[in-house]
Scaffold this active site. Structure first.
Site, PDB file in Angstrom:
ATOM      1  CG  ASN A  70      -1.977   1.085   1.406  1.00 13.02           C
ATOM      2  OD1 ASN A  70      -1.921   2.033   0.239  1.00 13.02           O
ATOM      3  ND2 ASN A  70      -2.952   1.049   2.367  1.00 13.02           N
ATOM      4  NE  ARG A 120      -6.337   1.244  -0.634  1.00  9.77           N
ATOM      5  CZ  ARG A 120      -6.614   2.327   0.188  1.00  9.77           C
ATOM      6  NH1 ARG A 120      -5.673   2.780   0.929  1.00  9.77           N
ATOM      7  NH2 ARG A 120      -7.651   3.052   0.239  1.00  9.77           N
ATOM      8  CG  HIS A 157     -13.065   4.240   1.599  1.00  9.23           C
ATOM      9  ND1 HIS A 157     -13.847   5.288   2.224  1.00  9.23           N
ATOM     10  CD2 HIS A 157     -11.816   4.337   1.986  1.00  9.23           C
ATOM     11  CE1 HIS A 157     -12.793   6.047   2.898  1.00  9.23           C
ATOM     12  NE2 HIS A 157     -11.749   5.612   2.762  1.00  9.23           N
TER      13      HIS A 157
END
Ligand code: AMP
Length: 397
Positions: A8, A90, A179
């Site tokens: 990430n 991500r 999200h």
């Protein structure tokens, strides 16, 4: 044993976890900070021999991955001996191009960089990390998992802004939502916790972290969400304004505030921070309890906005089976949960005060036994979801 390296990354940081595929156990995790800042780079690593922290110059993401490999070696757990079978990255913005986890090749990486136009704070860092990680682990499949992908099931009426059609198409202006990785895992875990098929549930998920968004989920598919073209729309957040009349932006511009300043004001200096001086809800809560009027008002504004969306999504879904709270404030804010849910008894939503106040961790029901809508707290785990999606793609060949 097989494991996934989950990455990430931001423009100046790389967070990483090695997750065991079968058990979900964290084999190791860490953080590279302040990439590109001379004399300020830092690597924090946990796993193997324990926790270590090293200061070193980390000029770019390639140096960051070299430092990560070195940390694993120094901890006595060389990274190439951990059975890693995939790297999951991500990626915040996948535009309309990426509707599912995607195996990264040069073209995919380039497209992620092009999409930086829509996510200037996020996608450049993802691209840099992807290029660096592919160079360090050329033999592993790299999978991009997008925060926007889950919302690609939204119907046109939910994602279309009422703009000139050609203008919107030319500039890619539509609602994408974010999200998604969190909304997906939390809604699935809520269904699993209740022992009910995901396909049968209308769910409203409130991801209330430093960034915050809500999602209406019908049978496991996102049908509406509060963030839009960028992660600025919707709820009040730690440092973001959420919804604001676009006219306020023109007003500021005409009064001489620059585009960059307006951007910073709305994204970095607004929300709880702008209204109270702290982006952290714990500070806001303490200030409000001590009688600070600005902090009390900020909580009222926050709750008012969340209740707007709760009402809206009850309309969108024509009712709901679950309301699910997650992320920092959602998991740790029984006071906020109570304020948001108060007054929804008319539609059969009743919290159980004791369950809501309980310090229990893990997925749990906090509504009364006779509540028609089941309210849950479900901890989010975006890294676990990225690992799961990366493995599933790789396994599918
Ligand atoms: P996240 O982005 O999900 O990591 O959420 C971070 C935010 O959650 C923090 O900035 C706090 O505002 C909030 N938070 C974390 N822990 C607590 C807590 N124990 N009580 C209230 N708010 C919390």
């Amino acid at each position: 044993m097989s494991a996934v390296l989950v990455v990430n990354s931001g423009s100046s940081s790389i967070k990483y976890q090695v997750i065991d595929e079968a058990s979900g156990e964290r084999i190791a995790q860490g953080l590279v900070e302040r990439i590109g800042e001379a004399g300020a780079g830092k690597v924090i690593h946990r796993g193997g021999a324990g926790e270590s922290e090293t200061q070193q110059d980390i000029p770019d993401h390639s140096a960051g991955f070299a430092a990560i490999v070195e940390e694993f070696r120094a901890a006595g757990t060389p990274i190439d001996e951990l059975g890693i079978v995939a790297v999951g990255h991500r990626v915040v913005h996948g535009g309309s191009d990426f509707i599912a986890p995607t195996l990264v090749d040069d073209a995919v990486a380039d497209r992620i960089l092009e999409l930086a136009e829509l996510a200037p704070l996020h996608n450049p860092g993802h691209f840099a990390a992807i290029v660096a990680a592919r160079a360090v682990f050329p033999e592993l499949p790299h999978v991009a998992v997008f925060d926007t992908a889950f919302h690609q099931t939204m119907p046109q009426r939910a994602y279309t802004y009422a703009l000139d059609r050609e203008l919107a198409a030319e500039h890619g202006i539509r609602r994408y939502g974010f999200h998604g990785i969190s909304h997906q895992i939390v809604s699935r875990r809520a269904a699993a916790h209740l022992g009910r098929p995901l396909e049968s549930l209308r769910q409203i998920v409130l991801h209330l972290g430093n960034g915050a968004s809500m999602c209406a989920i019908d049978g496991g598919r996102s049908v509406d969400t509060s963030m839009g073209l960028t992660p600025l729309e919707g709820l009040v957040m730690g440092t973001r304004s959420g919804n604001i009349d676009a006219g306020a932006i023109f007003h500021l511009l005409r009064r001489g505030v620059s585009v960059e300043e307006v951007d910073r004001e709305l994204n970095k200096r607004a929300g709880f921070l702008g209204m109270t001086g702290s982006n952290d809800f714990r500070d806001v809560r303490a200030a409000a309890a001590a009688g600070d009027e600005a902090a009390q008002l900020a909580i009222e504004v926050y709750v008012h906005r969340a209740r707007h969306y709760l009402g809206a999504y009850l309309a969108v879904l024509e009712g709901a089976d679950t309301v699910v709270f997650t992320a920092g404030l959602g998991e740790n804010g029984p006071d906020l949960r109570a304020l948001i849910c108060a007054g929804f008894e008319w539609c059969g939503l009743r919290l159980d005060a004791a369950k809501n106040a309980s310090a229990e961790r893990g997925a749990r029901v906090i509504s009364a036994d006779d509540s028609k809508i089941t309210v849950l707290v479900v901890p989010t785990d975006e890294e676990a979801e990225i690992a799961k999606q990366a493995i599933a793609l790789v396994a599918s060949g």
